[in-house]
Design a protein around this motif. Structure first.
Motif, PDB file in Angstrom:
ATOM      1  N   SER A 175       1.239  -1.564  -0.052  1.00 48.67           N
ATOM      2  CA  SER A 175       0.636  -0.023   0.054  1.00 48.67           C
ATOM      3  C   SER A 175       0.707   1.243   0.079  1.00 48.67           C
ATOM      4  O   SER A 175       1.967   1.456   0.108  1.00 48.67           O
ATOM      5  CB  SER A 175      -0.678  -0.123   1.507  1.00 48.67           C
ATOM      6  OG  SER A 175      -1.538   1.396   1.114  1.00 48.67           O
ATOM      7  N   ASN A 176       0.587   1.602  -1.440  1.00 48.33           N
ATOM      8  CA  ASN A 176       1.582   2.915  -1.203  1.00 48.33           C
ATOM      9  C   ASN A 176      -0.043   4.330  -0.937  1.00 48.33           C
ATOM     10  O   ASN A 176       0.682   5.493  -1.621  1.00 48.33           O
ATOM     11  CB  ASN A 176       2.533   3.461  -2.221  1.00 48.33           C
ATOM     12  CG  ASN A 176       1.504   3.268  -3.423  1.00 48.33           C
ATOM     13  OD1 ASN A 176       0.762   3.172  -3.685  1.00 48.33           O
ATOM     14  ND2 ASN A 176       2.317   3.271  -4.349  1.00 48.33           N
ATOM     15  N   GLU A 177      -0.969   4.552   0.252  1.00 47.02           N
ATOM     16  CA  GLU A 177      -2.077   5.316  -0.387  1.00 47.02           C
ATOM     17  C   GLU A 177      -1.298   6.552   0.249  1.00 47.02           C
ATOM     18  O   GLU A 177      -0.263   6.667   1.456  1.00 47.02           O
ATOM     19  CB  GLU A 177      -2.622   4.835   0.626  1.00 47.02           C
ATOM     20  CG  GLU A 177      -4.005   5.488   0.708  1.00 47.02           C
ATOM     21  CD  GLU A 177      -4.989   4.957   1.737  1.00 47.02           C
ATOM     22  OE1 GLU A 177      -5.964   5.092   1.615  1.00 47.02           O
ATOM     23  OE2 GLU A 177      -4.691   3.344   2.214  1.00 47.02           O
ATOM     24  N   TYR A 180       6.589  -6.235   8.254  1.00 46.50           N
ATOM     25  CA  TYR A 180       6.172  -7.579   9.148  1.00 46.50           C
ATOM     26  C   TYR A 180       5.860  -8.662   8.413  1.00 46.50           C
ATOM     27  O   TYR A 180       4.279  -8.669   7.481  1.00 46.50           O
ATOM     28  CB  TYR A 180       5.727  -7.035  10.019  1.00 46.50           C
ATOM     29  CG  TYR A 180       6.627  -6.906  11.212  1.00 46.50           C
ATOM     30  CD1 TYR A 180       7.287  -7.328  11.845  1.00 46.50           C
ATOM     31  CD2 TYR A 180       5.727  -5.774  11.795  1.00 46.50           C
ATOM     32  CE1 TYR A 180       8.094  -5.902  12.898  1.00 46.50           C
ATOM     33  CE2 TYR A 180       5.901  -4.311  12.637  1.00 46.50           C
ATOM     34  CZ  TYR A 180       7.108  -5.387  13.307  1.00 46.50           C
ATOM     35  OH  TYR A 180       7.926  -4.332  14.852  1.00 46.50           O
ATOM     36  N   GLY A 181       6.232  -9.295   7.574  1.00 42.08           N
ATOM     37  CA  GLY A 181       5.703 -10.257   6.069  1.00 42.08           C
ATOM     38  C   GLY A 181       4.940  -9.564   5.023  1.00 42.08           C
ATOM     39  O   GLY A 181       5.142  -8.901   4.174  1.00 42.08           O
ATOM     40  N   ILE A 182       3.462  -9.503   4.949  1.00 40.74           N
ATOM     41  CA  ILE A 182       2.152  -8.740   4.137  1.00 40.74           C
ATOM     42  C   ILE A 182       2.334  -7.618   4.764  1.00 40.74           C
ATOM     43  O   ILE A 182       1.818  -6.841   4.052  1.00 40.74           O
ATOM     44  CB  ILE A 182       1.652  -9.689   3.809  1.00 40.74           C
ATOM     45  CG1 ILE A 182       0.432 -10.092   4.668  1.00 40.74           C
ATOM     46  CG2 ILE A 182       1.992 -10.526   2.922  1.00 40.74           C
ATOM     47  CD1 ILE A 182      -0.556 -10.944   3.817  1.00 40.74           C
ATOM     48  N   SER A 183       2.081  -7.533   5.953  1.00 40.02           N
ATOM     49  CA  SER A 183       2.065  -6.294   6.348  1.00 40.02           C
ATOM     50  C   SER A 183       2.854  -5.372   6.855  1.00 40.02           C
ATOM     51  O   SER A 183       3.637  -4.882   7.016  1.00 40.02           O
ATOM     52  CB  SER A 183       1.229  -6.642   7.922  1.00 40.02           C
ATOM     53  OG  SER A 183       0.526  -7.363   8.211  1.00 40.02           O
ATOM     54  N   LYS A 184       2.066  -3.494   6.934  1.00 37.86           N
ATOM     55  CA  LYS A 184       3.139  -2.534   7.450  1.00 37.86           C
ATOM     56  C   LYS A 184       2.577  -1.947   8.256  1.00 37.86           C
ATOM     57  O   LYS A 184       1.056  -1.285   8.451  1.00 37.86           O
ATOM     58  CB  LYS A 184       2.921  -1.378   5.842  1.00 37.86           C
ATOM     59  CG  LYS A 184       3.597  -0.025   6.185  1.00 37.86           C
ATOM     60  CD  LYS A 184       3.354   0.740   5.037  1.00 37.86           C
ATOM     61  CE  LYS A 184       3.761   0.298   3.773  1.00 37.86           C
ATOM     62  NZ  LYS A 184       3.493   1.316   2.569  1.00 37.86           N
ATOM     63  N   ILE A 185       3.316  -1.483   9.401  1.00 36.01           N
ATOM     64  CA  ILE A 185       2.135  -0.898  10.550  1.00 36.01           C
ATOM     65  C   ILE A 185       2.547   1.185  10.657  1.00 36.01           C
ATOM     66  O   ILE A 185       4.540   0.830  10.590  1.00 36.01           O
ATOM     67  CB  ILE A 185       2.958  -1.917  11.728  1.00 36.01           C
ATOM     68  CG1 ILE A 185       2.927  -3.113  11.824  1.00 36.01           C
ATOM     69  CG2 ILE A 185       2.671  -1.143  12.494  1.00 36.01           C
ATOM     70  CD1 ILE A 185       1.263  -3.336  11.755  1.00 36.01           C
ATOM     71  N   ILE A 186       2.221   1.202  10.628  1.00 33.97           N
ATOM     72  CA  ILE A 186       2.808   2.531  10.352  1.00 33.97           C
ATOM     73  C   ILE A 186       1.978   3.376  11.451  1.00 33.97           C
ATOM     74  O   ILE A 186       1.108   3.139  12.918  1.00 33.97           O
ATOM     75  CB  ILE A 186       2.220   3.715   9.664  1.00 33.97           C
ATOM     76  CG1 ILE A 186       2.188   2.597   7.896  1.00 33.97           C
ATOM     77  CG2 ILE A 186       2.457   5.334   9.427  1.00 33.97           C
ATOM     78  CD1 ILE A 186       1.381   3.505   6.989  1.00 33.97           C
TER      79      ILE A 186
END
Length: 163
Positions: free
Chosen positions: A135-137, A151-157
């Motif tokens: 995701s590059n929203e 983390y794996g397929i997750s991006k935590i912001i």
């Protein structure tokens, strides 16, 4: 693994300043409530849960009842956007807002704008977005990213609002 990493960062990161004790938490797209329930186990004052999937909501209700946490929780069966727009429902300001929408959802900017416009985040409060790593929203300019992890397929912001 992702949830454990989030809590480790909240507690131990030098970039993030957060204390669970006596905090108000808003768990958006809460599913069965694992994030918010973990906050309560770390002595959050209360957690508001919002979920609109009926089976997940029923499990959330059972989990809260089984853990005897009804007095520290409010649960809402509704769409996140519909509920937040109802001004009288969320009377609190929150120290931590966790947003874990379905990965196909691309409304993070709209969601942060709504949180900002309804003044839901306390000064120095933290918003955590859980997104797909691809995701590059675009996010609002006033949303300041404190930290970002994959983390794996997750991006935590991890971010905050600075108006």
């Amino acid at each position: 693994l992702v949830r454990e990493s989030i809590f480790n960062l909240l507690v131990h990161s030098k970039k993030i300043s957060f204390e669970f004790k006596k905090s108000n938490v808003l768990d958006l797209y809460s599913g069965t409530g694992s994030f918010g329930l973990e906050c309560l186990s770390r002595q959050a004052k209360n957690v508001y849960f919002i979920e609109n999937n009926k089976s997940a909501f029923e499990i959330l209700e059972k989990n809260i009842e089984k853990l005897k946490l009804k007095k520290k929780t409010k649960i809402f069966f509704d769409d996140v956007f519909n509920l937040i727009k109802k001004e009288s429902i969320l009377k609190s300001k929150f120290d931590l807002i966790f947003c874990d929408p379905p990965f196909k959802d691309t409304n993070s900017k709209k969601l942060i704008n709504l949180i900002f416009n309804k003044d839901l985040l306390n000064k120095n409060g933290i918003i955590i977005l859980h997104k797909n790593k691809n995701s590059n929203e675009k996010l609002p300019e006033y949303f300041k990213i404190i930290d970002e992890r994959i983390y794996g397929i997750s991006k935590i912001i991890f971010g905050t609002i600075s108006a």
